[in-house]
Design a protein around this motif. Structure first.
Motif, mmCIF file in Angstrom:
data_model
loop_
_atom_site.group_PDB
_atom_site.id
_atom_site.type_symbol
_atom_site.label_atom_id
_atom_site.label_comp_id
_atom_site.label_asym_id
_atom_site.label_seq_id
_atom_site.Cartn_x
_atom_site.Cartn_y
_atom_site.Cartn_z
ATOM 1 N N TYR A 145 1.353 13.489 -4.795
ATOM 2 C CA TYR A 145 2.256 11.999 -4.013
ATOM 3 C C TYR A 145 3.157 11.210 -4.939
ATOM 4 C CZ TYR A 145 4.462 10.771 0.100
ATOM 5 O OH TYR A 145 5.377 9.520 1.080
ATOM 6 N N ARG A 146 2.461 10.987 -6.166
ATOM 7 C CA ARG A 146 2.575 10.224 -6.751
ATOM 8 C C ARG A 146 3.833 10.251 -7.232
ATOM 9 N NH1 ARG A 146 1.880 4.021 -7.423
ATOM 10 N NH2 ARG A 146 3.440 4.210 -8.775
ATOM 11 N N ASP A 147 3.884 11.570 -7.518
ATOM 12 C CA ASP A 147 5.663 11.355 -8.606
ATOM 13 C C ASP A 147 6.664 11.404 -7.221
ATOM 14 O OD1 ASP A 147 3.766 14.754 -10.542
ATOM 15 O OD2 ASP A 147 4.638 12.738 -10.791
ATOM 16 N N PHE A 148 6.206 11.579 -6.428
ATOM 17 C CA PHE A 148 7.497 11.655 -5.312
ATOM 18 C C PHE A 148 7.729 10.429 -4.960
ATOM 19 C CE2 PHE A 148 7.850 16.380 -4.256
ATOM 20 C CZ PHE A 148 6.561 16.618 -4.112
ATOM 21 N N ARG A 149 6.686 9.676 -4.915
ATOM 22 C CA ARG A 149 7.238 7.859 -5.218
ATOM 23 C C ARG A 149 7.770 7.673 -6.031
ATOM 24 N NH1 ARG A 149 8.243 3.831 -4.305
ATOM 25 N NH2 ARG A 149 7.241 1.981 -4.409
ATOM 26 N N ASP A 150 7.473 8.040 -7.342
ATOM 27 C CA ASP A 150 7.954 7.463 -9.230
ATOM 28 C C ASP A 150 9.462 8.153 -8.244
ATOM 29 O OD1 ASP A 150 5.157 7.739 -10.166
ATOM 30 O OD2 ASP A 150 6.312 5.595 -9.429
ATOM 31 N N MET A 151 9.894 8.967 -8.128
ATOM 32 C CA MET A 151 11.223 9.509 -8.374
ATOM 33 C C MET A 151 12.074 9.083 -6.984
ATOM 34 S SD MET A 151 10.836 13.578 -7.879
ATOM 35 C CE MET A 151 9.806 14.481 -7.938
ATOM 36 N N VAL A 174 13.230 16.844 -0.569
ATOM 37 C CA VAL A 174 12.247 17.358 0.700
ATOM 38 C C VAL A 174 11.472 18.566 0.376
ATOM 39 C CG1 VAL A 174 12.310 18.482 3.046
ATOM 40 C CG2 VAL A 174 13.418 15.753 2.382
ATOM 41 N N LEU A 175 12.368 19.491 -0.630
ATOM 42 C CA LEU A 175 11.904 20.989 0.170
ATOM 43 C C LEU A 175 10.777 21.153 -1.558
ATOM 44 C CD1 LEU A 175 12.195 24.256 -0.219
ATOM 45 C CD2 LEU A 175 14.092 24.416 -1.708
ATOM 46 N N ASP A 176 10.590 20.535 -2.551
ATOM 47 C CA ASP A 176 9.814 19.757 -3.905
ATOM 48 C C ASP A 176 8.135 19.684 -2.652
ATOM 49 O OD1 ASP A 176 10.598 17.853 -6.542
ATOM 50 O OD2 ASP A 176 8.822 19.367 -5.830
ATOM 51 N N LEU A 177 8.657 18.797 -2.166
ATOM 52 C CA LEU A 177 7.562 18.002 -1.159
ATOM 53 C C LEU A 177 7.006 19.710 -0.770
ATOM 54 C CD1 LEU A 177 5.581 15.019 -0.162
ATOM 55 C CD2 LEU A 177 6.896 16.534 1.519
ATOM 56 N N GLY A 363 7.368 14.514 -12.442
ATOM 57 C CA GLY A 363 6.876 15.380 -11.525
ATOM 58 C C GLY A 363 7.872 16.905 -12.685
ATOM 59 N N GLY A 364 8.468 17.203 -13.480
ATOM 60 C CA GLY A 364 8.153 17.264 -14.216
ATOM 61 C C GLY A 364 9.941 18.887 -13.329
ATOM 62 N N LYS B 292 -8.817 9.469 -13.412
ATOM 63 C CA LYS B 292 -8.105 10.251 -12.729
ATOM 64 C C LYS B 292 -6.374 9.995 -12.701
ATOM 65 C CE LYS B 292 -6.838 13.727 -9.815
ATOM 66 N NZ LYS B 292 -7.732 13.575 -8.375
ATOM 67 N N ARG B 293 -6.373 8.619 -12.209
ATOM 68 C CA ARG B 293 -5.183 8.414 -13.160
ATOM 69 C C ARG B 293 -4.376 8.340 -14.122
ATOM 70 N NH1 ARG B 293 -6.878 3.979 -10.125
ATOM 71 N NH2 ARG B 293 -6.301 4.602 -7.765
ATOM 72 N N LEU B 294 -5.508 7.480 -14.992
ATOM 73 C CA LEU B 294 -4.952 8.210 -16.465
ATOM 74 C C LEU B 294 -4.307 9.597 -16.961
ATOM 75 C CD1 LEU B 294 -7.489 6.444 -18.831
ATOM 76 C CD2 LEU B 294 -5.017 5.445 -17.969
ATOM 77 N N TYR B 295 -5.328 10.788 -16.308
ATOM 78 C CA TYR B 295 -5.006 12.089 -16.540
ATOM 79 C C TYR B 295 -3.142 12.430 -15.867
ATOM 80 C CZ TYR B 295 -4.867 17.079 -16.153
ATOM 81 O OH TYR B 295 -4.856 18.369 -16.584
ATOM 82 N N GLN B 296 -2.670 11.900 -14.420
ATOM 83 C CA GLN B 296 -1.610 12.251 -13.823
ATOM 84 C C GLN B 296 -1.190 11.612 -14.063
ATOM 85 O OE1 GLN B 296 -1.239 14.090 -10.825
ATOM 86 N NE2 GLN B 296 -3.467 14.382 -9.769
ATOM 87 N N TYR B 297 -1.168 10.486 -14.498
ATOM 88 C CA TYR B 297 0.170 9.538 -15.170
ATOM 89 C C TYR B 297 0.711 10.435 -16.313
ATOM 90 C CZ TYR B 297 3.009 4.917 -16.657
ATOM 91 O OH TYR B 297 4.245 4.491 -16.696
ATOM 92 N N GLY B 298 -0.140 11.112 -17.263
ATOM 93 C CA GLY B 298 -0.277 11.574 -18.177
ATOM 94 C C GLY B 298 0.563 12.914 -18.295
ATOM 95 N N ALA B 299 0.032 13.960 -17.731
ATOM 96 C CA ALA B 299 0.326 14.845 -17.033
ATOM 97 C C ALA B 299 1.377 15.058 -16.421
ATOM 98 C CB ALA B 299 -0.260 15.424 -16.100
ATOM 99 N N ASN B 300 1.680 14.057 -15.816
ATOM 100 C CA ASN B 300 2.858 13.649 -14.636
ATOM 101 C C ASN B 300 4.651 13.415 -15.624
ATOM 102 O OD1 ASN B 300 1.979 14.617 -11.876
ATOM 103 N ND2 ASN B 300 1.887 12.609 -11.869
ATOM 104 N N ARG B 301 4.638 13.455 -17.041
ATOM 105 C CA ARG B 301 4.720 12.613 -17.767
ATOM 106 C C ARG B 301 5.142 13.650 -18.772
ATOM 107 N NH1 ARG B 301 3.757 9.338 -14.887
ATOM 108 N NH2 ARG B 301 5.796 7.457 -14.032
ATOM 109 N N GLY B 302 4.531 14.467 -18.972
ATOM 110 C CA GLY B 302 4.523 15.865 -19.361
ATOM 111 C C GLY B 302 3.812 16.153 -20.695
ATOM 112 N N LEU B 303 2.843 14.921 -21.227
ATOM 113 C CA LEU B 303 1.593 14.683 -21.807
ATOM 114 C C LEU B 303 0.348 16.195 -22.193
ATOM 115 C CD1 LEU B 303 1.530 13.503 -24.339
ATOM 116 C CD2 LEU B 303 -0.385 12.099 -23.166
ATOM 117 N N SER B 304 0.569 16.338 -23.169
ATOM 118 C CA SER B 304 -0.381 18.347 -22.459
ATOM 119 C C SER B 304 -2.070 17.113 -23.688
ATOM 120 C CB SER B 304 -0.161 19.177 -23.662
ATOM 121 O OG SER B 304 -0.753 20.322 -24.013
#
Lengths: 422, 382, 296
Positions: A145-151, A174-177, A363-364, B292-304
């Motif tokens: 959900y953090r991604d949606f927050r950041d968008m 909304v469809l993404d969520l 979110g990609g 966990k927070r580090l993982y999400q932050y990096g993965a969500n920005r495309g880091l592998s």
């Protein structure tokens, strides 16, 4: 002899999710050796969800369909859709059944007619599944959900506010969520908060929470959102500035909103709904949902925007505005801005981060689903215009309980758009 | 000013800056107050730290801008998202004897970045922040700097004209007046206001002087929860090391840094260098940025993530890294209150051989620096 | 229903609504003669038809002037503020007015102004991370006599900015004020400070604490130290002498993040959850258990 019914878009567990949009399915005899065709009747054997059938792609599907299924096992095609106003409550409460000439069931296929519904009347089991998925997506602030927050923050606002792309962007959002929720529980659809009507069932401790004297939202113990976390503070702050049994503080109800397009039903007028009822709905509360940078702290945001999207979908249906090439169906960005033109890909799903786009794209790409390949990994504005596939015979795999599938006047049943017509 | 610290009331700080800026030759003294880790910011909320820093920056319009302070101005114009500090940077630039080649594009980028967050700004603390006569906004200060540049800003003319023509306008009447003034000033000036300094030197990594701080035994934890020491990861390969934290309030800093690290990772893979380098970032905020927070932050920005690409936290205090790498970061009571952009290249001992503070490095440039380091290491065996 | 019939019915509804639509504002409370009311009514009417850019700009200017006008009633000024907050969602279109809007709010967010109006203005400024507004809020927390809003509201408003140094004040508020609402607000912001872990752990384990404080502590501890939370939560869930509500709350928190914990494969815990899920006498606790079961 058993009849196998195959409907495209089944997930890895073989489950099929329909909307009101007809999809082409097949029926075939299993182990067929008969010389001639076998007559079967397709019908709905479910108790809640309804399905309709036709031989061609149409908006006039019937509750039964006679099929002559080749004896040698060759599949025969037919069209199936969710029966309008008979959505499912759970998977398998709509059942496609094939019976032979003796009335014996020779094939069944449980399906779900998965539809976005009015949250005010959402049955408790559906409500709870939605909430459970949402709670898992949030995962106490550690989830996606953090991604949606950041968008949806101040720095990205130009991508989605103050211009014609407001509606398609938020439809995509909304469809993404919703797809993220469906990855957790495939039976979930985002319900909408109909803000022009009283919705006392929504603002309860069992659903989206009840505000205490300090506008802290309280849930019953064990509720999926009880430990909701985004940023800044634990939990949700949301104070209602309207009576619990009253509509939100908006000026334009549904009818008035649909009339914003003027006598010509032009998008250039309709998208002013961004101010009212949309902006007014947001600011009918005290708390983060009042403000663009913080609105997504509150998960009610997505139910609010599901209704905004439903209003657009209703307008599109009512005035046949599903074709993006129809000049009345959209408008030029004003001021000109990338991301709001029909052919523009939308941030963040396009992963473009060169100015004037925002510098990061949380979110990609847009998530895919087995049900439909649309709108694709990098959706364009125009790709979000026809969720039910009334023009393009394709679907975004979502629908609203009060917006039907209806072929526009220029499309014949089983056919496609007549060239040159919107 | 040495007696001032993070608990000195802001009004006293502003008054002290006022006194200092009135003294001849005080530019360097003021410049010494700019680093984020300066004692005057310690413990303050970010908003207060920004106000104070902006107030210091704005002083350079009056005192002249020392060369040592230009990097701070450039960083704010390139990456800042606080209208107040960006406005201050614009004012500071007007105190410069020489400006970077790319100052015009920096100003235009800043205008675009804060166009939807414009606000009135004041740099005389005794005055109220209201819409009074003479009041300026952040955007106005940026356009005034373009006007000050005169003909040096001629490349901005098409953009300025387009801003004026745009309908509906994104600018208030007062800002539009400053756009018009800038166009007039740029069009009429017949010689540059300020001589340019030489070509953009932003990506030429500086060396960090050796210091005694040692981080080899500092314990780290990565995004998967694995625990190890600094010496277990960095030595053995050339590394790029950046710093960030997940609660960073400026998307042009930490979020962008990690996004660029992901792109750097892909470029390195495409160049066949991925196995030869480490790509890492350490959080300024280790107590909050759990794995966990580090993982999400990096993965969500495309880091592998893999053995050579990790986001990390120190399991103890972050201070050893601050000192070892001379990082520009300050702290409020619970988290970072301000920080600069920092990127380093480390040699195979884990020692910094190049530092890129305060700039938005490009992935291609950093890859080039890594490649050079690899080549040099191959030659020297280090 | 046949879709054609549905269409006909809907079109009839739209036509009936159009015929009835009242061109004056339908919202109660603004009398025709009330000073400033005409601006609000005019704006609300303008919302019903597409505005040109010039009309939009005129409306915004008039609304800001209405907001600033201390000669008008609070009700009118609040209505203007509500309208401006909705318009502020429009990004580019509202951008030319943003500085004036914030300046108007700063004039209102100060002592001597109607408390409700002041509070609303403070909230908007706090959401904008305005340092002066933050100063006022912090000052009010340190010196209640100068407070413009309640302690709970001040903490909420300061929490719009993760970097507002609110956690230190929240510790003090929690320890000093007896008001449960203020304590709850304090705990909510303490979740941003890793130093709060011990406080959360102690509150969560303390059966004498109010449910709301224990629940908030569960949320906070899980955020700051998931493993420590899981250890305590497991004990609470299995403690039949503890309140059903806190057991349900703890189980609910674990259910959202089960894959992060070793509990997912802990057979004793699994058996406990199954038992709780089957016990229909425990409403909330059973519901939380049933939510977890598919994840085991």
């Amino acid at each position: 002899m058993p009849v196998q019914i195959d409907i495209p878009g089944a997930d890895t567990q073989g489950r099929v999710f329909l909307t009101w949009t007809p999809v082409q399915a097949t029926a075939r005899l299993v182990g067929g050796t008969a010389a001639g065709p076998v007559n079967v009747t397709l019908s709905n054997a479910g108790t809640v969800g309804g399905v309709v059938f036709d031989a061609v792609r149409t908006d006039q599907g019937a509750s039964t369909l006679q099929l002559a299924v080749p004896g040698d096992g060759t599949p025969v095609k037919f069209w199936i859709a969710g029966e309008f106003q008979k959505p499912s409550s759970a998977y398998g409460d709509a059942v496609v059944q094939a019976t032979d000439s003796t009335g014996t069931a020779v094939g069944t296929k449980p399906v779900m007619v998965r539809i976005r519904k009015n949250a005010q009347t959402l049955p408790a089991p559906e409500r709870d599944r939605f909430l459970a998925a949402l709670g898992t997506l949030n995962a106490q602030g550690q989830g996606a959900y953090r991604d949606f927050r950041d968008m949806h923050v101040a720095a990205t606002s130009a991508e989605m506010h103050g211009n014609v792309g407001f509606l398609p962007w938020h439809r995509t959002y909304v469809l993404d969520l919703e797809r993220a929720l469906q990855a957790i529980d495939a039976t979930v659809a985002v319900p909408y908060w109909r803000f022009d009507q009283g919705a006392p069932n929504i603002f309860t401790q069992d659903f989206m929470g009840e505000a205490d004297a300090n506008d802290r939202v309280v849930f019953r113990p064990g509720h999926a959102l009880e430990h909701w976390v985004t940023d800044g503070q634990l939990g949700i702050t949301r104070g209602l500035r309207f009576g619990l049994n009253d509509p939100a503080n908006i000026n334009n109800d549904e009818a008035a909103t649909l009339a914003l397009g003027g006598s010509g039903n032009q998008y250039s007028g309709f998208h002013q709904m961004e101010i009212d009822p949309h902006g007014s709905a947001h600011t009918s509360f005290d708390g983060p949902i009042n403000f663009v940078p913080t609105a997504v702290r509150d998960p009610l945001f997505f139910m609010l925007h599901a209704n905004v999207d439903r209003l657009w979908a209703k307008w599109q249906w009512a005035f046949h505005r599903a074709n993006p090439t129809d000049q009345a169906a959209y408008a030029r960005p004003s001021p000109p801005r990338i991301g709001h033109n029909l052919g523009d890909t939308m941030w963040p799903w396009n992963l473009v981060t060169t100015p004037p786009r925002p510098r990061t794209a949380p979110g990609g790409h847009f998530p895919s689903t087995v049900v439909t390949p649309l709108p694709g990994a990098t959706p364009k504005v125009q790709d979000l215009f026809d969720p039910l596939g009334v023009i393009a015979a394709t679907t975004l795999a979502f629908a609203y309980d009060d917006v039907p599938f209806e072929l526009p006047p220029t499309v014949v049943a089983g056919g496609s758009v007549v060239a040159g017509d919107p | 000013m040495s007696s001032f610290d993070g608990v000195t009331p802001l009004a006293d700080m502003f008054a002290a800056v006022d006194r200092l800026r009135a003294l001849p030759g005080s530019g360097n003294d003021l410049a010494n107050l700019l680093p984020e880790q300066s004692a005057i910011y310690a413990g303050r909320p970010s908003g207060d730290a920004e106000r104070l820093r902006g107030y210091v920056l704005a002083s350079f319009e009056q005192t002249g801008l020392p060369e040592t302070a230009m990097a701070f101005v450039v960083e704010e114009l390139e990456s800042g998202n606080s209208p107040y500090v960006v406005a201050a940077a614009a004012k500071a630039a007007r105190g410069a004897n020489a400006v970077p080649e790319h100052i015009v594009s920096l100003l235009l980028d800043a205008i675009e970045r804060i166009s939807q967050s414009d606000d009135f700004v004041r740099f005389k603390h005794a005055e109220p922040l209201e819409n009074g006569a003479g009041a300026t906004t952040a955007l106005m200060e940026l356009f005034r700097t373009l006007a000050w540049l005169g003909v040096r800003a001629s490349t901005a003319l098409p953009s300025l004209e387009a801003m004026l023509q745009r309908r509906p306008s994104a600018f208030s009447d007062a800002v539009r007046a400053d756009i018009e003034n800038a166009i007039t000033a740029i069009s009429r000036a017949d010689r540059p206001k300020a001589p340019s300094c030489c070509a953009d030197k932003s990506f030429s990594g500086a060396l960090i002087p050796p210091n005694r701080a040692d981080v080899d035994d500092v314990e780290l934890q990565d995004q998967d929860g694995k625990v190890f020491c600094f010496r277990d990861f960095f030595p053995g390969r050339i590394s790029v090391l950046t710093f960030f934290y997940t609660r960073c309030m400026n998307p042009n800093k930490c979020s962008l840094t990690i996004t660029k690290l992901a792109r750097l990772q892909q470029l390195a893979r495409d160049a066949g260098l991925h196995d030869q380098i480490n790509i890492a970032a350490i959080t300024y905020d280790p107590a909050f940025d759990l794995p966990k927070r580090l993982y999400q932050y990096g993965a969500n920005r495309g880091l592998s993530f893999d053995d050579r690409t990790r986001l990390m936290r120190s399991t103890g205090p972050f201070d050893p890294f601050r000192h070892r790498f001379e990082l520009g970061v300050g702290y409020g009571s619970a988290t970072v209150n301000q920080h600069r952009l920092d990127a380093l290249v480390l040699d195979r001992r884990g020692w910094p051989i190049a530092s890129y503070p305060r700039i938005q490095w490009r992935e291609e440039d950093l890859l080039g620096a890594l490649r050079s380091s690899l080549d040099a290491a191959a030659g020297t065996g280090r | 229903m046949d879709v054609k019939d549905y269409r006909k019915s809907y079109e009839d509804q739209l036509a009936a609504a159009a015929a009835q639509r009242n061109e004056t504002a339908a919202r109660p409370g603004l009398s025709g003669a009330e000073a400033g009311g005409s601006v609000i009514r005019s704006f609300r009417n303008a919302l019903r038809t597409p505005m040109t850019h010039d009309e939009f700009n005129d409306n915004v200017r008039q609304l800001i002037a209405t907001l600033q006008n201390s000669a008008l009633t609070t009700q009118i000024r609040l209505a203007a503020l509500q309208a401006l907050k909705a318009l502020a969602f429009l990004g580019d279109k509202f951008a030319p007015f943003r500085a004036e809007y914030l300046a108007a709010l700063r004039q209102i967010a100060r002592p001597g102004v109607d408390p409700e109006l002041c509070e609303k203005a403070l909230e908007v400024l706090a959401a904008e991370k305005d340092p002066d507004a933050q100063d006022l809020l912090r000052r009010g927390l340190r010196d209640p006599k100068s407070a413009l809003v309640s302690a709970a509201k001040a903490l909420q408003f300061l929490s719009y900015d993760d970097h507002s140094n609110v956690a230190d004040l929240a510790f003090s508020i929690f320890n000093q004020l007896p008001d449960l609402g203020a304590k709850e607000a304090a705990l909510r912001v303490l979740g941003t400070n890793p130093k709060s872990q011990d406080l959360f752990a102690n509150l969560l384990k303390d059966k004498n604490q109010p449910l709301s404080l224990r629940t908030l502590s569960a949320t906070g501890l899980h955020l700051l130290n998931p493993q420590k939370f899981a250890d305590i939560a497991q004990q609470i869930v299995g403690d039949h002498s503890d309140s059903e509500d806190i057991r349900a709350s703890s189980l609910g928190a674990l259910a959202n993040t089960l894959t992060d914990h070793a509990l997912q494969t802990n057979s004793n815990f699994q058996n406990l959850v199954r038992q709780l899920g089957a016990d229909n006498s425990l409403q909330n606790l059973s519901a939380a258990a049933r939510r977890m079961l598919p994840k085991l």
